[in-house]
Design a protein around this motif. Structure first.
Motif, mmCIF file in Angstrom:
data_model
loop_
_atom_site.group_PDB
_atom_site.id
_atom_site.type_symbol
_atom_site.label_atom_id
_atom_site.label_comp_id
_atom_site.label_asym_id
_atom_site.label_seq_id
_atom_site.Cartn_x
_atom_site.Cartn_y
_atom_site.Cartn_z
ATOM 1 N N SER A 129 0.829 -1.222 0.000
ATOM 2 C CA SER A 129 0.000 0.000 0.000
ATOM 3 C C SER A 129 0.850 1.252 0.000
ATOM 4 O O SER A 129 0.494 2.282 0.567
ATOM 5 N N SER A 130 2.054 1.172 -0.596
ATOM 6 C CA SER A 130 2.911 2.357 -0.708
ATOM 7 C C SER A 130 3.307 2.561 -2.162
ATOM 8 O O SER A 130 2.954 1.769 -3.032
ATOM 9 N N HIS A 131 4.024 3.620 -2.385
ATOM 10 C CA HIS A 131 4.529 3.912 -3.732
ATOM 11 C C HIS A 131 5.870 3.235 -3.994
ATOM 12 O O HIS A 131 6.467 3.447 -5.044
ATOM 13 N N TYR A 132 6.348 2.421 -3.042
ATOM 14 C CA TYR A 132 7.652 1.791 -3.161
ATOM 15 C C TYR A 132 7.527 0.302 -3.509
ATOM 16 O O TYR A 132 6.596 -0.376 -3.064
ATOM 17 N N LEU A 133 8.517 -0.187 -4.259
ATOM 18 C CA LEU A 133 8.727 -1.613 -4.470
ATOM 19 C C LEU A 133 10.234 -1.866 -4.453
ATOM 20 O O LEU A 133 11.023 -0.987 -4.842
ATOM 21 N N PHE A 134 10.627 -3.037 -3.986
ATOM 22 C CA PHE A 134 12.053 -3.373 -3.993
ATOM 23 C C PHE A 134 12.518 -3.553 -5.441
ATOM 24 O O PHE A 134 11.880 -4.270 -6.226
ATOM 25 N N SER A 135 13.628 -2.921 -5.798
ATOM 26 C CA SER A 135 14.140 -3.007 -7.181
ATOM 27 C C SER A 135 14.655 -4.411 -7.467
ATOM 28 O O SER A 135 15.533 -4.921 -6.757
ATOM 29 N N ALA A 136 14.096 -5.010 -8.515
ATOM 30 C CA ALA A 136 14.528 -6.366 -8.892
ATOM 31 C C ALA A 136 15.833 -6.344 -9.682
ATOM 32 O O ALA A 136 16.554 -7.348 -9.714
ATOM 33 N N THR A 137 16.165 -5.230 -10.299
ATOM 34 C CA THR A 137 17.366 -5.159 -11.141
ATOM 35 C C THR A 137 18.595 -4.679 -10.378
ATOM 36 O O THR A 137 19.714 -4.968 -10.783
ATOM 37 N N LYS A 138 18.384 -3.986 -9.258
ATOM 38 C CA LYS A 138 19.536 -3.396 -8.571
ATOM 39 C C LYS A 138 19.724 -3.925 -7.149
ATOM 40 O O LYS A 138 20.551 -3.403 -6.409
ATOM 41 N N ASN A 139 18.961 -4.951 -6.759
ATOM 42 C CA ASN A 139 19.116 -5.557 -5.442
ATOM 43 C C ASN A 139 19.385 -7.050 -5.576
ATOM 44 O O ASN A 139 18.999 -7.675 -6.573
ATOM 45 N N ARG A 140 20.029 -7.624 -4.589
ATOM 46 C CA ARG A 140 20.245 -9.053 -4.494
ATOM 47 C C ARG A 140 20.003 -9.510 -3.054
ATOM 48 O O ARG A 140 20.320 -8.789 -2.094
ATOM 49 N N LEU A 141 19.431 -10.723 -2.927
ATOM 50 C CA LEU A 141 19.328 -11.348 -1.613
ATOM 51 C C LEU A 141 20.657 -12.044 -1.330
ATOM 52 O O LEU A 141 21.160 -12.799 -2.160
ATOM 53 N N VAL A 142 21.217 -11.819 -0.133
ATOM 54 C CA VAL A 142 22.533 -12.344 0.217
ATOM 55 C C VAL A 142 22.441 -13.122 1.525
ATOM 56 O O VAL A 142 21.777 -12.678 2.478
ATOM 57 N N ALA A 143 23.092 -14.285 1.544
ATOM 58 C CA ALA A 143 23.287 -15.043 2.786
ATOM 59 C C ALA A 143 24.786 -15.130 3.035
ATOM 60 O O ALA A 143 25.531 -15.617 2.181
ATOM 61 N N LEU A 144 25.225 -14.641 4.230
ATOM 62 C CA LEU A 144 26.644 -14.577 4.564
ATOM 63 C C LEU A 144 26.907 -15.471 5.765
ATOM 64 O O LEU A 144 26.168 -15.436 6.741
#
Length: 765
Positions: A129-144
């Motif tokens: 319900s916001s104007h934001y979405l997580f960028s699929a092209t400039k973000n990565r999920l990381v497990a360290l």
């Protein structure tokens, strides 16, 4: 007189006003407005453009959250957050539609037994319900850290994306980027507005022991900007032992999302976000919604009335950001670039403007007179070229007829009715051969000889040929020359260079032969490479057999027989498999059909010339036999036919060999490789054959057919296993015709020159 002081006083009063007006004109226009009037523009060093805003009435309120921001000035560096979404914003961009924010990574720490002892981080980050979405092209999920399986879920708790990180033993560590060893990463889908990370606890009893070879105290899972990951975590080993909190940047794509697309948005002009006249709508690249951009040639904030302002390209030209080397004039949304007055050309090119020519009346008169004079001269020149072209055509036709072209065409037509011979013989034009040789360029020369120059050519069909451009030609009757060309074209033997065609449009006809790639036998014998050791005699014998068979074919199988007239190692070519091909028929003649002897101007090469031919001027097939004897001798000794740098008695290879035969030392003249590979009985037979070929009396020489048969017999003997193992004498005698093996060489006073006393002798057996 009283008026002058008053006027002077008025001028003094008006001068400051004029200066103020000029200064106002020189002032740069105010910067484009980015926020609503009366609203706060910055939070620390972060600009907050509308539709974002701080405070009531400063942001766009369309039912979706995220545009309302809060600036906390209590910190040393003011913090900007989105109201209701607890995300810290570090940068905003209208042009790219992106927001950079910071999140705390989710951290799990374990004791020695693998039990979780601590967990921290921001946890779930809901942007629904916001104007934001997580960028699929400039973000990565990381497990360290390891071993771990990091993932995140959606609002319903279902798996969205994840990856597994496993460590290797320390001694086998593989330093590098986040590839799955100690650190892993995975892409996320588009239109993601909810992020809740988890780490899957992996117990030792549940999996392969290799997963627990090495473990870390704390393990992290987080969403992070891809560029930050690439630059900061290019070497994972440095971060494996960390146990502290970790804050990372992420990129959010924002858009106006209260409607799905531009078409729907334009229907409601009141709520339409693109307020500037010089703006346009662009569909969101991530999820539903739209964004606004200023039109080309404008910049600013398209979400505000008059927010997009014209770009003054002329100022950018001053900074060399735009190409203009003339007079720049700014226009709404664009600019013009023209050459300065008095010049013309292309102003956007460097040095593109040139001074204009002043085309005066006098210049016009001069130009008119010049054209009036030039035009007749040009017409005369054009007429002259036409006459010369016709002369050239007539000259070509004349040479074509003189060289027997018409007769040759008739013979070719009568042969098969198509105007070409069965072997592909063709009459070429002069232009064809000039094009094939790049106008007879010097780098196309293959060789030079007494009869002319040979060029390498490439025909239109990509066939590689050798083109012989002769220096002179005998004044033979037209029909005789044409008939010789026609008969030579019919020669079809694997060891004879094929005559493919000729050009008769020139004074001296040019001949086109097949191209043989490995050069001449002369160069192969006397060049730097030489014949390979271990097979020297076998190779020499095979080349001799192939050359003899070619000459025998010309003497015995051609109709009428063809006499070569210039047999030598330079006229025997070798292809890539060292197959011999007899070439250069520049001195060739057709054998006479009656019993009359054929008298001709002596042609040939010193060292190879038949002495009888030299004295009688009568070319016979035995003349080729003598020359072939010299070639055979040159093959076996690797010595040149004439050698002018040594003692006088050693200059002629033939004389040197005959003298050596007289004293029984001829084997010493042979090349060492050949001598080592040749059997003694083979030496005696081949010596006898050479002496017969070199007999001063032509009638005493063998025919080429006999020479070819004798050499082939020797070749079979050399290759026969009986010759390599000492088999019974009867088989060897049958193979070598051994009745002549023990013949003594006798010299009788008849036809051969005595090398000491000057008498004449002939060789007999």
């Amino acid at each position: 007189m009283a008026i002058a002081p008053v006027v002077h006083l008025l001028l003094l009063l008006l001068l400051p006003l004029a200066e103020v007006s000029a200064l106002e004109q020189q002032k740069p226009p105010p910067p484009p407005q980015v926020v609503r009037p009366g609203c706060r523009e910055k939070c620390g060093n972060i600009t907050v453009p509308y539709p974002f805003g701080i405070g009531d009435g400063c942001y766009r309120d369309d039912g979706k959250g995220g545009f309302q921001l809060r600036c906390d000035d209590s910190h040393a560096t003011p913090r900007l957050t989105a109201v209701g979404y607890d995300i810290r914003i570090t940068n905003l961009s209208i042009a790219t539609g992106e927001v950079q924010a910071k999140l705390k990574a989710t951290r799990y720490c374990y004791d020695n037994e693998g039990v979780t002892v601590n967990r921290s981080g921001d946890g779930a980050t809901p942007l629904t319900s916001s104007h934001y979405l997580f960028s699929a092209t400039k973000n990565r999920l990381v497990a360290l850290g390891c071993p771990s399986h990091g993932y995140f879920v959606d609002t319903a708790g279902y798996y969205v994306s994840g990856c597994m990180s496993i460590c290797r033993p320390l001694q086998y560590a593989m330093p590098g980027s986040c590839t799955g060893v100690a650190c892993c990463q995975s892409a996320i889908p588009s239109a993601v507005g909810y992020f809740e990370p988890f780490l899957l606890d992996m117990q030792k009893k549940d999996g392969d022991p290799i997963l627990y070879t090495t473990t870390t105290t704390c393990r992290y899972v987080f969403l992070v900007e891809t560029e930050w990951l690439r630059t900061r975590y290019n070497n994972v080993d440095k971060h494996l032992n960390r146990t502290d909190d970790l804050t990372v940047p992420i990129i959010l794509d924002w858009a106006v999302r209260n409607v799905g697309n531009c078409s729907t948005a334009r229907l409601n002009r009141t709520d339409y976000a693109c307020r500037s006249v010089a703006s346009h709508c662009v569909k969101s690249i991530n999820g539903a919604g739209y964004q606004c951009n200023c039109s080309k040639g404008y910049e600013g904030n398209p979400y505000l009335e008059d927010g997009c302002r014209d770009i003054d390209e002329c100022k950018r030209i001053e900074k060399q950001e735009e190409p203009c080397y003339g007079v720049c004039t700014n226009t709404p949304g664009s600019y013009t670039c023209q050459c300065p007055p008095g010049t013309s050309g292309i102003a956007t090119w460097k040095n593109g403007c040139r001074p204009k020519d002043s085309f005066t009346f006098a210049l016009k008169v001069v130009t008119g007179v010049s054209v009036g004079v030039f035009l007749p001269v040009f017409m005369c020149f054009w007429l002259y070229l036409g006459i010369q072209k016709r002369k050239l055509i007539r000259a070509k036709h004349k040479f074509f007829e003189l060289n027997g072209g018409v007769f040759l065409q008739q013979q070719m037509s009568s042969y098969n009715g198509t105007g070409t011979c069965a072997g592909g013989f063709k009459i070429f034009s002069k232009e064809d051969l000039e094009k094939a040789t790049n106008h007879f360029a010097a780098d196309r020369v293959l060789g030079r000889g007494g009869h002319g120059i040979v060029y390498k050519g490439v025909l239109e069909d990509k066939t590689v040929v050798a083109i012989k451009k002769s220096k002179m030609i005998e004044e033979a009757p037209t029909k005789e020359f044409a008939m010789e060309m026609f008969i030579l074209s019919q020669i079809n033997h694997k060891n004879v260079v094929k005559l493919l065609g000729c050009c008769l449009e020139v004074e001296v006809p040019m001949l086109v032969y097949e191209y043989v790639s490995n050069g001449t036998l002369y160069n192969y014998i006397h060049g730097s490479k030489g014949i390979e050791s271990g097979t020297a005699f076998e190779t020499c014998l095979r080349i001799a057999v192939e050359s003899a068979e070619a000459l025998a074919y010309m003497h015995s199988s051609a109709s009428p027989p063809i006499l070569h007239g210039d047999v030598k190692t330079a006229n025997i070519l070798l292809d890539d498999k060292l197959t011999a091909k007899v070439s250069d028929f520049g001195a060739s003649k057709l054998a006479p059909t009656d019993e009359a002897k054929m008298a001709t101007l002596v042609q040939g090469t010193c060292g190879y010339l038949d002495p009888e031919y030299l004295m009688t001027c009568r070319l016979t097939e035995k003349s080729d036999v003598y020359s072939f004897g010299v070639v055979l001798l040159e093959l076996l000794t690797k010595k040149k036919a004439l050698y002018f740098e040594g003692p006088e008695e050693d200059r002629s290879l033939v004389l040197c060999f005959m003298m050596a035969v007289q004293v029984g030392q001829h084997h010493e003249l042979l090349d060492s490789q050949v001598r080592n590979e040749m059997r003694i009985e083979t030496l005696e037979v081949i010596t006898q054959l050479i002496m017969r070929c070199l007999n001063m009396c032509g009638q005493e020489r063998p025919t080429m057919k006999e020479v070819a048969e004798r050499l082939e017999m020797l070749r079979r003997y050399q290759l026969n296993p009986w010759a390599q193992a000492d088999a019974n004498m009867e088989e060897r005698q049958s193979l070598l015709d051994m009745e002549q093996r023990n013949v003594e060489y006798k010299f009788t006073q008849d036809c051969v020159l005595d090398f000491e006393g000057g008498s004449t002798y002939s060789f007999s057996s």
